[in-house]
Scaffold this active site. Sequence first.
Site, short mmCIF file in Angstrom:
data_model
loop_
_atom_site.label_atom_id
_atom_site.label_comp_id
_atom_site.label_asym_id
_atom_site.label_seq_id
_atom_site.Cartn_x
_atom_site.Cartn_y
_atom_site.Cartn_z
CB SER A 57 70.71 81.92 60.65
OG SER A 57 70.68 82.58 59.42
CD GLN A 96 63.23 78.31 63.57
OE1 GLN A 96 62.63 79.20 64.18
NE2 GLN A 96 63.27 78.28 62.26
CB CYS A 147 55.73 71.84 47.18
SG CYS A 147 54.60 71.61 45.82
CG HIS A 162 67.41 84.65 57.52
ND1 HIS A 162 66.19 84.12 57.19
CD2 HIS A 162 68.30 83.64 57.40
CE1 HIS A 162 66.35 82.84 56.87
NE2 HIS A 162 67.62 82.53 57.00
CB ALA A 192 71.69 78.19 60.22
CB THR A 193 72.41 76.26 55.02
OG1 THR A 193 71.00 76.42 55.17
CG2 THR A 193 72.68 75.11 54.07
CB THR A 246 86.03 89.60 51.66
OG1 THR A 246 87.27 89.46 50.99
CG2 THR A 246 85.86 91.01 52.17
C1 LIG Z 1 66.35 78.37 58.92
C2 LIG Z 1 67.06 77.22 59.50
C3 LIG Z 1 68.28 76.78 58.99
C4 LIG Z 1 68.91 77.39 57.76
O1 LIG Z 1 69.37 78.68 58.02
P1 LIG Z 1 69.88 79.65 56.85
O2 LIG Z 1 70.55 80.76 57.58
O3 LIG Z 1 68.64 80.08 56.13
O4 LIG Z 1 70.80 78.88 55.99
C5 LIG Z 1 68.91 75.72 59.62
N1 LIG Z 1 68.37 75.14 60.70
C6 LIG Z 1 67.20 75.53 61.22
C7 LIG Z 1 66.66 74.83 62.41
C8 LIG Z 1 66.50 76.58 60.64
O5 LIG Z 1 65.34 76.96 61.16
#
Ligand SMILES: *Cc1c(COP(=O)(O)O)cnc(C)c1O
Length: 405
Positions: free
Chosen positions: A202, A182, A329, A204, A73-74, A243
């Site tokens: 995303s 989310q 942190c 994960h 997602a980043t 790829t």
């Molecule tokens: C975890 C998260 C991301 C980042 O996702 P990644 O796949 O870890 O890069 C972006 N936006 C929200 C709201 C998230 O919770």
Amino acid sequence: MKLPIFLDNHSTTPMDPRVLETMLPYFVEKFGNAASRNHAFGWAAEEAVESARKQIAKLIKADPKEIVFTSGATESDNLAIKGVLEMYREKGDHIITSSTEHRAVLDTVKSLEGKGKATATYLPVDKFGMVSPEDVRNAITEKTILISIMLANNEIGTINPVKEIGKIAKEKGILFHCDATQGVGKIPVDVQEMGIDLMSFSAHKIYGPKGVGALYVRKKNPRVRIASQMDGGGHERGMRSGTLPVPLIVGFGKACELCEQEMVKDTARLIAMRDRLEASIMKALEESYLNGHPTTRLPGNLNISFAYVEGESLLMGMKDIALSSGSACTSATLEPSYVLRALGVGTDLAHSSIRFGLGRFNTNDEIDYTVKKVVEVVTRLREMSPLYEMAKEGVDLKSVQWAAH
Ligand SMILES: *Cc1c(COP(=O)(O)O)cnc(C)c1O
């Protein structure tokens, strides 16, 4: 019950064993490159990718051709925002976003601002963390080309009125990007009904593998175009070269299929466990405050501030439960969460907050254990706190004249 307990499902989720099983053949036997057009290894890989693309599109009511694979997602947030800004530069450079977005959105917008490539409005949120559609409407200028508002917040779980925002965007002919990382897989998402033009999510965060995500890019009404941010082989219809990670994509597809099939069941289970966790803690511990919206909230989210207790100390006292605190942190200082600050939560209470993130694999026994532990540790820490003692004795802490050191 096995320790430690994982209650940090907003940061990542354990992979579902059923997802792993579908991925395994694609590491060794079926190792082909999905872009290899002239042999069976390539065809098998391409077929697997296209079948996953269908599973993913189905979950969000999109066409498979509208799914662009990324590393997560980043990257999707970066590609959507930078891609639109670059592609539609002649139309304007103004972005509307909110102060509680994920860093992947905020830092992307700030980076564009810093380079003089964009101007931005950061909308405030109400005390529950919600963006007001009217604020979005009022922030629109002739130069606005993109609205980027998240579906559900990663700290407090509050769900935004995305459908209303999508409607305003459409009415004004402005593109709408939504970071739905989310929300996808946890609550129903329909890109048509919600009027979303670009959407990040995303694998994960939904019991799939790390390192793969997607950007939904609308193909019709309107046909959205984005400037690619990576030069190369022109994969993903020229929008994202590189790829494809076939095993990860296969896992992402399976994860989406499972979410679709099990959403109703998972949601009911999560809400029951989350509400019980919340009620038990609130009943046992006075001066505990819920952060986020009381009802319009992700099923697995619970964010509570425990007055007179440092979130970090609380976490240290419960090392067998994996949780997050509202203090981020950073390099030198311990700063309170910008999301909680945006709701108007004071610095002290922001430092006292804990995020409980429940997921598919949590059990009732784990919730019981967590309640017991939280109550025990908060009580012990408060007993050690002179401030708490004074407050209990009726001293108005705001009126105290602290001696200078
Ligand atoms: C975890 C998260 C991301 C980042 O996702 P990644 O796949 O870890 O890069 C972006 N936006 C929200 C709201 C998230 O919770």
